[in-house]
Enzyme design. Sequence first.
Site, short mmCIF file in Angstrom:
data_model
loop_
_atom_site.label_atom_id
_atom_site.label_comp_id
_atom_site.label_asym_id
_atom_site.label_seq_id
_atom_site.Cartn_x
_atom_site.Cartn_y
_atom_site.Cartn_z
N GLY A 28 14.86 39.95 36.20
CA GLY A 28 15.61 40.78 37.15
C GLY A 28 15.94 42.14 36.56
O GLY A 28 16.65 42.24 35.57
N ILE A 37 22.69 43.96 36.33
CA ILE A 37 23.02 43.08 35.19
C ILE A 37 21.90 43.07 34.17
O ILE A 37 22.14 43.19 32.96
CB ILE A 37 23.32 41.65 35.68
N HIS A 82 32.52 75.73 33.29
CA HIS A 82 31.42 75.90 32.34
C HIS A 82 31.95 75.77 30.92
O HIS A 82 32.98 76.35 30.62
CB HIS A 82 30.77 77.27 32.52
N LEU A 140 30.09 44.85 45.06
CA LEU A 140 30.61 45.79 44.08
C LEU A 140 32.13 45.73 44.07
O LEU A 140 32.77 45.63 45.12
CB LEU A 140 30.16 47.22 44.41
N GLY A 183 41.98 38.79 38.15
CA GLY A 183 40.95 39.82 37.96
C GLY A 183 39.55 39.37 38.32
O GLY A 183 38.62 40.19 38.38
N THR A 191 36.97 34.95 47.90
CA THR A 191 36.53 34.02 46.84
C THR A 191 35.33 34.52 46.04
O THR A 191 34.87 33.83 45.14
CB THR A 191 36.20 32.64 47.46
#
Length: 467
Positions: free
Chosen positions: A181, A185, A446, A321, A39, A144
Site C-alpha cells: 500500500g 501509512i 521574505h 482524517l 484520543g 467509533t
Amino acid sequence: MEQYDVVYIGGGPAGYVGAIRSAQLGMKTACVEKRKALGGTCLNIGCIPSKALLDSSEHFAFVKHKAAKHGLVVGDLKIDLGQMMKRKDQVVTGLTTGIAGLFKKNKIAHLVGHGRITAPGTVEVVAENGAKETISAKNIVIATGSDVARIPVAALDGVRVISSTEALALPQVPKSMVVIGGGAIGLEMGSVWMRLGADVTVVEYNERIASFADHQISGELLKILQRQGMKFKLATKVVNVQNVGSKAAVEMEPAAGGTRETIEADVVLVAVGRKPFTDNLGLDKIGLATDKAGRIEIDNHFRTKVAGVYAIGDVVRGPMLAHKAEDEGIAVAEIMAGKAGHVNYDAIPSVIYTWPELATVGMSEQDCKAKEIAVRTGTFPFIANGRAKAMDESEGMIKIIADAKTDRLLGLHMVGPRASDMIAEAVMVMEFGGSAEDIALSTHAHPTLPEAMKEAALAVHKRAIHF
Ligand code: NAI
C-alpha cells in the site's frame, strides 16, 4: 440510571472534540471510550506517535546525510531505538492526559468501557472486567472510528506481517521491509524505517502512490522517495504472503496479470486502508444498517435514520482524517444545540508526512478534467525559493489549479518542505472563495517558503518572477 443530554460513543478526534463542544454549549455530556487513554487511533496508535517517529528518524537522516553540508561534523552516530520509542510514548501520554484534563475542566463524564446501543436513547457500557452500566441520553453520537483493513492474502500475525500499530513499536530496525500500500501509512511508516536503515519496498496496486494527489505532484514525491532509497513496485498486486521462518515471502504479480516474483523481507507492513468500526455497537438493536463499505449512512446534519442518533468521523462518508472528524464533532454539537454546524468538504486538506511532505486541498488537475471544468494551472519549484535554498531543502514544487474563467482557487497540491504547514493558506483562500490572484496579490514575508505559493499563483497567469 444516569441521564445525559448527549453521549458520544468513541473518544477519538470526532468524539472527544464533539464532547468538549457539547459541554461548552451547556449540555450534560458523557463520552464512552474503551481505551483508558482518550484520543482514539489518532493520539494512541496513529497520527501522533507516527509523527513523533517521523521527526526522530528525520533528525537521524539529517545528521547522517545532510549535516556535513552545513559544516556540522558529527562523530559516531547511533540509534537508541528504546529512547526513540520512549520519547514517542511520552508525547502520546502527554497529549492523552491533556484530553483527560480538558474533560475534567468541561465536566464531561469519561465512561471507560465498550459502548453498545441497546435502544434509542440508551447505551450500555461494558468495562474490561465485565462490569456493566446503563446510561440514558437524549442524543447519541456514534464516533467509533475505524480499524485497519485486512487482505486475505496477507494475514496479520503482529510480528512478521504487521499493521500500522506494530509498525509504531518495532523492537528493532528490520533489515528489510515490504510495505503493501503506497498511501499515507505506507509512505510514512516506510519512511521511518527506511531512514533508520531498513531496505524498504512499497508494493502499490495503483499506477501511482498517494493516488488522491495531482499526478504531477505524486509523481514528484515518487521520484524524491526513490532518490532517498525507497523502492517501488507500482501497478502490482500481492498474491500471497507466507511466513518462511525468520522472514516473510511476498509473492506478487503485475496488476494486469503476468510474471510473478517473490521478495523476502523481515517484516511486511500491510497498509491498504482502514474500515469503519461498528463491531458490537448494537446497530441492529435500533434498526441501523451499514453500507457496503461498512459506513453508517447520515444526512447533511449527521443524523442517522434513527431519531436522536447521529454519526461522525471515520464511521461515515468522507476522508478518514482526524481534522475532518474533529470538525464534524464541532458541527454535530452545534447542530444538536440548535446552531448552524457546518463542514466544508471541498476544503479539507490532506497531508502525507514524508520528508519533504505532500499536502493537498481541493481538486487536482485530473479531478477537474473528469468534471469537465476548464482550468489554468501554475507551478513553482522550491529550487527557485530563497528560503528553501538557505535550508538546503529545495526539492518539490507547488501546483495551483484555478478556474479558467473566474480564477477561483479550485485546488492546491504540493510536495515540499513544511508543506503540511503551508497548506493552511490555500485552505483559507478556498474557504473565502478566493482566487489565484488573491494569493498572488498578498504580500508574503521574505524569505519564507510560502513565497513559493505566491509565485505559483503568479505562474497561473504566466508571470512568476523567480522562475
Ligand atoms: P490509503 O487508502 O491512504 O492507502 C492505501 C493504499 O493501498 C492505496 O494506494 C491502495 O491503492 C493500496 N492498496 C489497496 N489494496 C492493495 C493491495 N491489495 N495491494 C497493493 N496495494 C493496495 O490507506 P492507509 O495508508 O492504510 O491509511 C489508512 C487511512 O488512514 C487513510 O484514510 C489515510 O488517509 C489515513 N491516514 C492519514 C494520515 C495522514 O493524514 N497523514 C496518515 C496515516 C493514515
